[in-house]
Each structure stands twice: as structure tokens, then as C-alpha cells.
Design a protein around this motif. Structure first.
Motif, PDB file in Angstrom:
ATOM      1  N   UNK A 124       0.853  -1.201   0.000  1.00 49.96           N
ATOM      2  CA  UNK A 124       0.000   0.000   0.000  1.00 49.96           C
ATOM      3  C   UNK A 124       0.881   1.240   0.000  1.00 49.96           C
ATOM      4  N   UNK A 125       1.967   1.156   0.789  1.00 41.70           N
ATOM      5  CA  UNK A 125       2.874   2.306   0.902  1.00 41.70           C
ATOM      6  C   UNK A 125       3.603   2.545  -0.422  1.00 41.70           C
ATOM      7  N   UNK A 126       4.201   1.472  -0.973  1.00 40.43           N
ATOM      8  CA  UNK A 126       4.994   1.688  -2.198  1.00 40.43           C
ATOM      9  C   UNK A 126       4.089   2.147  -3.342  1.00 40.43           C
ATOM     10  N   UNK A 127       2.835   1.688  -3.341  1.00 33.58           N
ATOM     11  CA  UNK A 127       1.939   2.102  -4.421  1.00 33.58           C
ATOM     12  C   UNK A 127       1.541   3.569  -4.291  1.00 33.58           C
ATOM     13  N   UNK A 128       1.692   4.128  -3.082  1.00 35.40           N
ATOM     14  CA  UNK A 128       1.363   5.546  -2.906  1.00 35.40           C
ATOM     15  C   UNK A 128       2.572   6.449  -3.140  1.00 35.40           C
ATOM     16  N   UNK A 129       3.760   5.831  -3.254  1.00 36.87           N
ATOM     17  CA  UNK A 129       4.962   6.660  -3.420  1.00 36.87           C
ATOM     18  C   UNK A 129       5.036   7.221  -4.827  1.00 36.87           C
ATOM     19  N   UNK A 130       5.718   8.352  -4.955  1.00 33.04           N
ATOM     20  CA  UNK A 130       5.856   8.899  -6.307  1.00 33.04           C
ATOM     21  C   UNK A 130       7.163   8.398  -6.930  1.00 33.04           C
ATOM     22  N   UNK A 131       7.359   8.766  -8.198  1.00 32.58           N
ATOM     23  CA  UNK A 131       8.500   8.230  -8.940  1.00 32.58           C
ATOM     24  C   UNK A 131       9.846   8.588  -8.294  1.00 32.58           C
ATOM     25  N   UNK A 132      10.083   9.883  -7.907  1.00 33.22           N
ATOM     26  CA  UNK A 132      11.388  10.181  -7.295  1.00 33.22           C
ATOM     27  C   UNK A 132      11.635   9.367  -6.032  1.00 33.22           C
ATOM     28  N   UNK A 346       4.301  10.863   2.470  1.00 35.34           N
ATOM     29  CA  UNK A 346       3.837  10.589   1.107  1.00 35.34           C
ATOM     30  C   UNK A 346       3.824  11.869   0.290  1.00 35.34           C
ATOM     31  N   UNK A 347       3.990  11.722  -1.008  1.00 33.21           N
ATOM     32  CA  UNK A 347       3.993  12.931  -1.838  1.00 33.21           C
ATOM     33  C   UNK A 347       2.672  13.665  -1.683  1.00 33.21           C
ATOM     34  N   UNK A 348       2.789  14.963  -1.619  1.00 34.11           N
ATOM     35  CA  UNK A 348       1.563  15.741  -1.435  1.00 34.11           C
ATOM     36  C   UNK A 348       0.885  15.964  -2.768  1.00 34.11           C
ATOM     37  N   UNK A 349      -0.213  15.280  -2.958  1.00 33.68           N
ATOM     38  CA  UNK A 349      -0.994  15.531  -4.171  1.00 33.68           C
ATOM     39  C   UNK A 349      -2.210  16.325  -3.732  1.00 33.68           C
ATOM     40  N   UNK A 350      -1.960  17.633  -3.566  1.00 39.25           N
ATOM     41  CA  UNK A 350      -3.015  18.461  -2.985  1.00 39.25           C
ATOM     42  C   UNK A 350      -3.887  19.105  -4.057  1.00 39.25           C
ATOM     43  N   UNK A 351      -3.456  18.946  -5.319  1.00 43.48           N
ATOM     44  CA  UNK A 351      -4.192  19.607  -6.409  1.00 43.48           C
ATOM     45  C   UNK A 351      -5.626  19.108  -6.525  1.00 43.48           C
ATOM     46  N   UNK A 352      -6.515  20.020  -6.901  1.00 46.18           N
ATOM     47  CA  UNK A 352      -7.924  19.637  -6.997  1.00 46.18           C
ATOM     48  C   UNK A 352      -8.533  20.009  -8.354  1.00 46.18           C
ATOM     49  N   UNK A 353      -7.757  20.760  -9.161  1.00 46.45           N
ATOM     50  CA  UNK A 353      -8.349  21.291 -10.403  1.00 46.45           C
ATOM     51  C   UNK A 353      -8.691  20.163 -11.375  1.00 46.45           C
ATOM     52  N   UNK A 354      -9.945  20.149 -11.809  1.00 42.39           N
ATOM     53  CA  UNK A 354     -10.351  19.131 -12.788  1.00 42.39           C
ATOM     54  C   UNK A 354     -10.176  19.672 -14.200  1.00 42.39           C
ATOM     55  N   UNK A 355     -10.082  20.992 -14.271  1.00 41.54           N
ATOM     56  CA  UNK A 355      -9.741  21.605 -15.561  1.00 41.54           C
ATOM     57  C   UNK A 355      -8.974  22.895 -15.306  1.00 41.54           C
ATOM     58  N   UNK A 356      -8.295  23.388 -16.360  1.00 43.19           N
ATOM     59  CA  UNK A 356      -7.453  24.566 -16.192  1.00 43.19           C
ATOM     60  C   UNK A 356      -8.265  25.854 -16.158  1.00 43.19           C
TER      61      UNK A 356
END
Ligand SMILES: Nc1ncnc2c1ncn2[C@@H]1O[C@H](COP(=O)(O)OP(=O)(O)OP(=O)(O)O)[C@@H](O)[C@H]1O
Length: 615
Positions: A124-132, A346-356
């Protein structure tokens, strides 16, 4: 390569007592959360098993004393009493056997459940990690260590906790029996066991530091093992006749690891022997004392037998308990690595925008730079350009010039070290990850060869969410894999990779066609990113696919070393050592006689002729 033989790894930290207790409680909490009835069952049987040895010693005393009484009196009643105690002893021993078996059964269930639960936490942890994070060597080492010990250590710790509790209860019962003789007898038991305990704890720390410090060598060893057995490395390995060198590296590594193990285990064994002698001396002094007291007439023969048994078993129980504590400490050290891994932010994926904020603007890169962690120079610097919707952009440059890094930044897999990348006016980090990912259909470099079915290889393009054969076959057609799938005996259901008994192997170009089909499955994505999409295709297929991709009416970002593939692009960006050195159309760049023209000319007569035609 292995390091100096005496590398001590003393700089590796071990957790504090407070952290250790915390880890122990968390491990118990995990058991409770997974199967509380199992936990209750084990705890109950542990308590019963803990009390039975003292009961057995007591019953043995009663047998001897009642036998002596029966001999003295010759009365039938006394004889019956002796037989009664024998029957009780049989009952105690039978219960001991049954409880022990029951406990073994419940513990085997616990081991399986806990092993799975911990592996689940790791994945679960590794699947939540980002590429870097996943590319970070230190994190990879933590993952390896955690995976290696996932099945054994957390269960080991919980088991040791139960064992310690069991031994502690037994000891208290023994101590109560010994106390009736003399409090000094309790002290004798303690004195015999403690030295061994400190030595075990000390060696547990050494062992952990050894295993942690040796992870790079362990990784190299497992890599060499894969190299010597894998089918994918076999052609090059056999052809280059590298086997003796690989084997000798493996042997060198093995003797280094073995040498370290031997030294540590030899020290552990000599300490155990020395401390064992000390324990025996203490035990026999106690025994001499009890024998003398019995000869003096202060205790009965039955009591003497019981006291000697309890003294011996008490010492054994104490040393087993302390070994459990030492072993638990060792398990705990590995669990500390596991919890350190789980605690990585865990990487912060705080973005919420569904469109620009400015739909229809496309990509905009403003002075973007990116450096890989630990790299001494940036992979990309001062990158600025726009990609309007529907544009076909070519990226070109020598190996290592930063093309793949750039498209991974565009996909949001890496975040710029400085500068900004926006899509439709909104910075990539402010986008909702799923919405952003859904915008791009990608052929990665290197692409994956999933050891799954043909259909699943295609379906991975949409995270295995699409299972409709018609959609998968349509994607196969668009990735030029249609005839390939039709030719396979089980079509989409064909299992790939020779690693499986019923698996089929494909050629490099056939695998690439499946990777193209995977990209083409994402029909809703408006941006197509192709990183060397045709490197393994024959020229006819290459031309056909690129023509198809161009007609897609989506934004196309195409990386190719074959410059003729880029002739139709609206714009070509030429990279060199992470910087943009030229941009323009194919014709403009040919006419400019700069880097692109040089690369183009180097690609042979055919390209030069067609370039000259374009001038
Ligand atoms: N995962 C990584 N971690 C650290 N450095 C990396 C990583 N991937 C690439 N690099 C470095 O970044 C630089 C750019 O690499 P990149 O893969 O982007 O080049 P490229 O232009 O795509 O090369 P190629 O034509 O060979 O595919 C190179 O110096 C490379 O060594």
C-alpha cells in the motif's frame, strides 16, 4: 563490490527503548485489528500453558511423598492416594500436550495472517509513493529489507511477546514454589539467567546493524542470482561468455558475507558457552545446598525433588524468557525499519483542479529546471516553450540530453526544481492527479512487458479498468497489434512470457506493438506523448503508425532519434545537455545549419537527400 571485511556498521542507529515499546504495541495492535479472536485464543492458551509446569512439579512432589507414605503405612488408602496423584499427573501432561498443539496451530494461523497484513501495508505504501521516491536508492533498500522480513519479524515479535508472557507467568509460579523453601533460591534462578540475557541483547543489535549495513551487498547478490538464472539476460550473458566472471563475483560476495556471519556467530557462540558454564555452576551450587538441607532432615524427599526440578526448570524458563526478550529485540529492530518505511511522508498531491483556468491554452513551460536528487548537475535548465492544443511537437537530442525527463515533467511524474509548467493555465501541481493523468496517453521509454495476458497488457493503459474485448481489440488495431492478436491461439487471453508454463514469448517489435496499443486505448486523452514509439518497428509499420498518430487530431509530443519521423511536426525542440539549443520546423532547422542539421546529416544519405529536398 564487497567492502573491507571488518566493516563494523557501528554508525547504524538502533531504536530507543521508548520507540521499541511503541513498535511492540503497534505490532500487537495489528494482530488485534486483524483477528481479535485469534489473539484472545492465543493469549488464553498461553496463560494455561504457563501454569502447567508448576502444576506438574507440584504433582510430582505429591506422588513421591504419597508413595513414601504408602510404603511407610502399607495402607490401601495411602496407595490409592498415590495412584490418584499419578492420574492427576497424566491429566496435566495430556493437557500440556493438547494446549501446546492448539497453540502451535493458532500461531501458524497468526503467522500467515500477520505476514499478509504486513506485506499489504508495505505494498500500500509503495503504491502511494511517487517516482522520485521509488528511484531513491535509500528507500529501495528500506523496501528490500522490509519485504525480506515482512513474513517473519512482526509475527516473530508478537510470538516473542506471548512467549515472554508465558515464561514470566511460569517463573512467577516457580518463584512462589521456591519462596516456600527460601527466597535465596529465587535469587539463584535470577543470577543464572541474567548474564545470557545481556549478551543476547547485545548480539541482537550487532546482527541488525550487520543486516542493515549489508543491504547493498545483499542487493548485489540477488541481482547476480537473477543474472545467472534469468532468461532475458541469457542471450547476452552466454554470448559474452561472462559466466566465470559473474560466478567469481558471486563467490567473492558470498565469502565476504559468510566471513562476517562467521565472525559474529563465533563471538556469539563463545559468549553463550562461557555464560552457560557460569549458569551451570550457579545451578549446581543451589542443588548442593538443597541436597544438604534435605539430608539435614529439613525437607522431605518429595520436596527436594520438586525444588531441584523447579530450580532447573526455573533457570531454563528464565533463560528461555530472556532469549525471547533478546529475539524480540532483534525482531523489533527490523520492525523499526518497517515502521520507518511506513512513516516516510507521502507525496503531497493536494491539487484539486479538474480543468485549467484557461481551457484551450495547452502546455506552457516557463524557465523550467529539474535536477535528479543527488545529481551534480541539472538534467534540464531554462526550458521555456508552449504547446498549443492540436500541435505536433517533436523533441530531439543526443542520448542523455533530457527528452525523457522533459516528458515525465509534462506528465506530472516529476515536479520542476524551479520554474513552472502549466496546462490550460493551471500549474500541474494544482491539478487533480487523476484528471491530469487522464489528459495524456503515453508510450513510455522503456515500455513494460507485462507478464500478463495480451488483453491485460493493453488494458494496463487504463489501469486494467477496461475489460471489454471490443475496446481492447480496437486499441490493438490502432497500435498495429490487430494481426498479432488475431494470430495468437487464444487471442486476448493468451498469456505472455515464457516464465509461465503456458506462456508465449513475443518479438521486440511485437511487444512494442502491444505498448502502442496500450497507449492508444486512452481514447479520451487529448495529449499523446510518444517516447521513441517506433524504435523496434519495421520501417513499414513505423511509417504506418506515425501517419495514424498524426491523424489522431490530438496534441502530439513525439520523441524520436530518426529525424525523418519529425518532418511533419509543427515544431521541433532540439535539446543538448538539458538545454534548448534550437526550435523551429524541420525545414527551418535544416536551413539554419545548426545542431539539428548536423544530426540530420549524420543520419545517412537517405535523410540527407530528403532534407535537401526540403530546403
Ligand atoms: N531516474 C534517473 N535518476 C537520475 N538521473 C537520471 C534518471 N534518468 C535520467 N537521468 C539522467 O538525466 C539525464 C537526462 O536523461 P534522459 O533520460 O532524460 O535523456 P534522454 O534525452 O531521454 O536520453 P535517451 O535519448 O538516451 O533516451 C541523463 O544525464 C541521465 O543520466
Amino acid at each position: 563490490m564487497a567492502r573491507a571485511a571488518d566493516t563494523p556498521f557501528d554508525d547504524i542507529e538502533t531504536p530507543s527503548l521508548r520507540d521499541g515499546i511503541g513498535y511492540g504495541l503497534r505490532a500487537l495492535g495489528l494482530v488485534w485489528a486483524n483477528d481479535r479472536w485469534l489473539a484472545i485464543g492465543i493469549a488464553g492458551l498461553t496463560v494455561v500453558l504457563a501454569l502447567l509446569p508448576a502444576a506438574a512439579a507440584w504433582v510430582a512432589k505429591e506422588i513421591i511423598d504419597s508413595v513414601l507414605a504408602a510404603i511407610d503405612s502399607g495402607a490401601a488408602a495411602d496407595r490409592n492416594t498415590a495412584l490418584y496423584w499419578v492420574a492427576v499427573e497424566a491429566g496435566v501432561l495430556a493437557s500440556m500436550f493438547a494446549v501446546r498443539r492448539g497453540l502451535t496451530f493458532l500461531k501458524s494461523l497468526l503467522a500467515a495472517r500477520l505476514g499478509y497484513a504486513v506485506s499489504h501495508l508495505i505494498y500500500e505504501k509503495t503504491l502511494r509513493m511517487d517516482l522520485p521516491q521509488l528511484e531513491d536508492a535509500a528507500i529501495q533498500q528500506q523496501i528490500l529489507l522490509a519485504k525480506q522480513h515482512a513474513a517473519s519479524r512482526p509475527y516473530g515479535l508478537v510470538n516473542r511477546i506471548f512467549e515472554t508472557a508465558q515464561h514470566a507467568i511460569t517463573l512467577v509460579a516457580f518463584a512462589a514454589v521456591l519462596w516456600t523453601f527460601s527466597p535465596w533460591a529465587v535469587l539463584i534462578v535470577l543470577a543464572g539467567g541474567l548474564p545470557l540475557f545481556f549478551s543476547e541483547v547485545n548480539f541482537s543489535g550487532h546482527l541488525f546493524r550487520f543486516h542493515t549495513g549489508r543491504t547493498p551487498e545483499m542487493r548485489e547478490r540477488s541481482y547476480l542470482e537473477t543474472l545467472m538464472t534469468s532468461d532475458t539476460s541469457a542471450p547476452e550473458r552466454i554470448h559474452s561468455a561472462a559466466d566465470p566472471q559473474i560466478l567469481s563475483r558471486y563467490e567473492h560476495l558470498f565469502s565476504w558475507l559468510f566471513g562476517q556471519d562467521r565472525r559474529l556467530q563465533a563471538r556469539r557462540a563463545s559468549w553463550a558457552v562461557a555464560l552457560g558454564v557460569v549458569s551451570s555452576v550457579i545451578f549446581f551450587s543451589g542443588k548442593v545446598w538443597i541436597v544438604l538441607v534435605t539430608i539435614g532432615g529439613a525437607t522431605t524427599l518429595g520436596q527436594m525433588t520438586m525444588l531441584v526440578t523447579v530450580l532447573r526448570q526455573g533457570q531454563n524458563t528464565l533463560s528461555s524468557m530472556l532469549t525471547s526478550v533478546g529475539g524480540g529485540y532483534e525482531d523489533l529492530l527490523y520492525i523499526s525499519n518497517l515502521y520507518d518505511l511506513l512513516a516516510i511522508a507521502e507525496p503531497e498531491r493536494t491539487g484539486t483542479a479538474k480543468q485549467g483556468v484557461r481551457p484551450g491554452e495547452g502546455f506552457r513551460l516557463e524557465d523550467v529546471a529539474f535536477a535528479y536528487p543527488g545529481a551534480n548537475r541539472p538534467a534540464l535548465e531554462a526550458i521555456s516553450f508552449d504547446v498549443a492544443p492540436g500541435t505536433q511537437l517533436g523533441l530531439v537530442g543526443a542520448n542523455g540530453s533530457g527528452k525523457t525527463t522533459l516528458v515525465r515533467l509534462l506528465m506530472g511524474l516529476y515536479t520542476p526544481t524551479s520554474g513552472r509548467i502549466t496546462l490550460d493555465g493551471t500549474e500541474l501541481k494544482d491539478w487533480d492527479w487523476t484528471a491530469l493523468a487522464a489528459r495524456t496517453a503515453t508510450l513510455f521509454q522503456p515500455f513494460q512487458r507485462y507478464k500478463m495476458t495480451v488483453g491485460e497488457n493493453i488494458a494496463m493503459g487504463e489501469g486494467l479498468r477496461i475489460t471489454d474485448p471490443a475496446a481492447l481489440l480496437a486499441a490493438a488495431e490502432r497500435g498495429l497489434a490487430g494481426p498479432l492478436v488475431a494470430d495468437l491461439p487464444e487471442g486476448l487471453e493468451t498469456r505472455l512470457s515464457k516464465r509461465f508454463l503456458d506462456g508465449r514469448e513475443l518479438s521486440g517489435g511485437q511487444w512494442q506493438r502491444l505498448a502502442l496499443a496500450r497507449a492508444m486505448l486512452r481514447t479520451n486523452a487529448d495529449i499523446l506523448i510518444l517516447d521513441e514509439p517506433t524504435a523496434a518497428l519495421d520501417p513499414e509499420a513505423e511509417a504506418e503508425f506515425l501517419e495514424l498518430a498524426r491523424r489522431e487530431q490530438r496534441t502530439l509530443i513525439l520523441i524520436s532519434h530518426r529525424l525523418s519521423n519529425l518532418q511533419h511536426c509543427d515544431r521541433i525542440v532540439v535539446l543538448d545537455k538539458g538545454r534548448i539549443v534550437e526550435t523551429g520546423t524541420h525545414d527551418e532547422l535544416i536551413a539554419r545549419r545548426g545542431r539539428y542539421r548536423k544530426l540530420f546529416d549524420q543520419q545517412g544519405e537517405f535523410y540527407r537527400e530528403s532534407g535537401a529536398g526540403a530546403k
